[in-house]
Design an enzyme around this catalytic site. Sequence first.
Site, mmCIF file in Angstrom:
data_model
loop_
_atom_site.group_PDB
_atom_site.id
_atom_site.type_symbol
_atom_site.label_atom_id
_atom_site.label_comp_id
_atom_site.label_asym_id
_atom_site.label_seq_id
_atom_site.Cartn_x
_atom_site.Cartn_y
_atom_site.Cartn_z
ATOM 1 N N ASP A 81 41.312 6.223 59.325
ATOM 2 C CA ASP A 81 41.272 6.918 60.608
ATOM 3 C C ASP A 81 41.059 8.422 60.447
ATOM 4 O O ASP A 81 40.450 9.061 61.308
ATOM 5 C CB ASP A 81 42.566 6.668 61.385
ATOM 6 C CG ASP A 81 42.567 5.319 62.075
ATOM 7 O OD1 ASP A 81 41.858 4.414 61.603
ATOM 8 O OD2 ASP A 81 43.277 5.163 63.085
ATOM 9 N N CYS A 122 47.256 1.069 55.599
ATOM 10 C CA CYS A 122 46.923 2.091 56.582
ATOM 11 C C CYS A 122 46.818 1.562 58.009
ATOM 12 O O CYS A 122 47.089 0.406 58.288
ATOM 13 C CB CYS A 122 45.683 2.849 56.134
ATOM 14 S SG CYS A 122 46.060 3.946 54.752
ATOM 15 N N ASP A 123 46.350 2.434 58.895
ATOM 16 C CA ASP A 123 46.633 2.368 60.321
ATOM 17 C C ASP A 123 46.404 1.018 60.997
ATOM 18 O O ASP A 123 47.268 0.524 61.705
ATOM 19 C CB ASP A 123 45.801 3.429 61.042
ATOM 20 C CG ASP A 123 46.242 4.829 60.697
ATOM 21 O OD1 ASP A 123 46.736 5.032 59.584
ATOM 22 O OD2 ASP A 123 46.079 5.735 61.527
ATOM 23 N N LYS A 124 45.227 0.426 60.859
ATOM 24 C CA LYS A 124 44.942 -0.815 61.578
ATOM 25 C C LYS A 124 45.073 -2.048 60.698
ATOM 26 O O LYS A 124 44.974 -3.174 61.194
ATOM 27 C CB LYS A 124 43.516 -0.767 62.162
ATOM 28 C CG LYS A 124 43.259 0.426 63.059
ATOM 29 C CD LYS A 124 44.296 0.547 64.170
ATOM 30 C CE LYS A 124 44.147 1.840 64.942
ATOM 31 N NZ LYS A 124 44.414 3.047 64.156
ATOM 32 N N CYS A 195 49.078 8.520 54.361
ATOM 33 C CA CYS A 195 49.409 9.929 54.599
ATOM 34 C C CYS A 195 50.912 10.120 54.787
ATOM 35 O O CYS A 195 51.581 9.307 55.414
ATOM 36 C CB CYS A 195 48.633 10.451 55.793
ATOM 37 S SG CYS A 195 46.857 10.549 55.485
ATOM 38 N N GLU A 491 41.342 8.093 69.004
ATOM 39 C CA GLU A 491 42.499 8.968 68.821
ATOM 40 C C GLU A 491 42.096 10.410 69.106
ATOM 41 O O GLU A 491 40.978 10.821 68.808
ATOM 42 C CB GLU A 491 43.035 8.868 67.393
ATOM 43 C CG GLU A 491 43.696 7.539 67.096
ATOM 44 C CD GLU A 491 44.290 7.473 65.708
ATOM 45 O OE1 GLU A 491 45.058 6.530 65.462
ATOM 46 O OE2 GLU A 491 43.979 8.343 64.870
ATOM 47 N N SER A 517 46.664 10.048 67.333
ATOM 48 C CA SER A 517 47.004 9.776 65.946
ATOM 49 C C SER A 517 48.511 9.838 65.776
ATOM 50 O O SER A 517 49.211 10.532 66.523
ATOM 51 C CB SER A 517 46.341 10.827 65.050
ATOM 52 O OG SER A 517 46.940 10.855 63.777
#
Length: 619
Positions: A81, A122-124, A195, A491, A517
């Site tokens: 992302d 990570c995000d998704k 992150c 985002e 985000s």
Amino acid sequence: MPAYRSRTTTHGRNMAGARGLWRATGMKDSDFGKPIIAVVNSFTQFVPGHVHLKDLGQLVAREIEAAGGVAKEFNTIAVDDGIAMGHDGMLYSLPSRELIADSVEYMVNAHCADAMVCISNCDKITPGMLMAAMRLNIPAVFVSGGPMEAGKVVLKGKTHAVDLIDAMVAAADSSMSDEDVQTMERSACPTCGSCSGMFTANSMNCLAEALGLALPGNGSVLATHADRKRLFVEAGHTIVDLARRYYEGDDESVLPRKVASFEAFENAMTLDIAMGGSTNTVLHLLAAAREAELDFSMKDIDRLSRKVPCLSKIAPSVSDVHMEDVHRAGGIMAILGELDRAGLIHNSCPTVHSETLGAALARWDIRQSNSEAVRTFYRAAPGGVPTQVAFSQDRRYDELDLDRQKGVIRDAEHAFSKDGGLAVLYGNIALDGCIVKTAGVDASILTFSGPAKVFESQDDAVSAILGNKIVAGDVIVIRYEGPRGGPGMQEMLYPTSYLKSKGLGKACALITDGRFSGGTSGLSIGHVSPEAAEGGLIGLVRNGDRISIDIPNRGITLDVAADELSRRAEEEEAKGDKAWQPKDRKRKVSAALQAYAMLTTSAANGAVRDVNRRLGKGK
């Protein structure tokens, strides 16, 4: 007693061809009676959170086979992302969640796997795999790649812990020299891993612990630390045990829908509120609950947000506190322990590693545990050496952070605030609700009112901010960026970061039917539902309209008379095929994104697909 799913392809004369193909993958006669475990990896060189996963799938596979199973690995896609941010690449981020869930379903069902270990980060990716686990409902264990170490940078003689967001803010701050910006850029992301703040990736990996589907430490022990290897080793052994308990012992308690029950989803959301997790977690928990056929909704989140205190503030809500600091304070089990002592969680929920969450806390909550091994585990520290190699260091802090009055994790009596870190707001502009990360909102702007400045794309809003067209007191409205209107629900990290760099982070509000985000802070209100593209009132806002925000009372209102809003709605409807669409904007929407837009639902429903929409039965 359920039969092993894999026997569909491994037993019977008529499966000679399938067995021949299995043999070509390395299986022997003795393997055909064993559980076949899918190792669902997500290695890619595009994403720092996944760059170190290449060999970890085979690490898990070896442990599965040592425990008596057969391991078969495959990969899903993974979108970064941060790299996709600020351009049309972000249109693909949320839709990739559905593709990940589908790809896991396709592979597992096509090959009749009996169980799976999901290696995400990570995000998704974690949400997509979580949706697949709920959909398939076969034994599953989650193990993530782990958080990145925070960067360390010396500016003006002082050492700061920094992350990706700091680099973004610095780049837009005209008062910082090119040299300092480059120093920040080179220091912000020093190692492999997700992150380092409480952004979406780490939030979801923490919630996997609360759901009971991941081992203790999953959300907090660093990607670089040798201690993380144990999680992968244990995941391999645990999944074989779970498979045998279900298929040979008829024990349904190990299935994802039994572990991640309604009460477990409440636990996860309670944790999320207490730690001020990413607002994206709301989308993902709603989506996963829907796959589990649970009636878990925004109303439940609103109810929980009114009684759960904020027990931890981590970047981006505060600077200099990152996941490595949370781990030193006892990790997610410590936060859950404080919530348990406050009577705010269901401690009888089962987990994949312990009979109940309460039993897990007795061992893993450092305020309860008598285990020196557990206390040593939570002293795992960053190595301070840039690397893309997992398990590459074994440094430890000299002592734990046990301060529950002023430490990284607080007890309920000494909470950062009695209201938690996330809140649902309702009002005429958001009849189905919207989300704000209250942990990142300064106390001075918990109530806010100002004139709207309306933009129909993130790009236009960014241009206005950088062009000094936004002033203190403005309410920035970015619309037609929802699940359908974007499509893909971008985002808005760059607008919020640039507001900070302009000194407006505590002086403006930003409202959008898009999302934010996990790195966002400030008065940033997203997921406005219904979105503009579905006829939501946000589509009727005009420049200069006053918008009032009241977080303590959970309200958000467009201060325009009802008859005027009706007149505007009639005017919009009169546009026919052009109604509820943005003004012309330069954005290429591919067939893949158009397909997503046709089937997606509101953010209030997790932005999941609804095939009834295509059949004319959905809203």
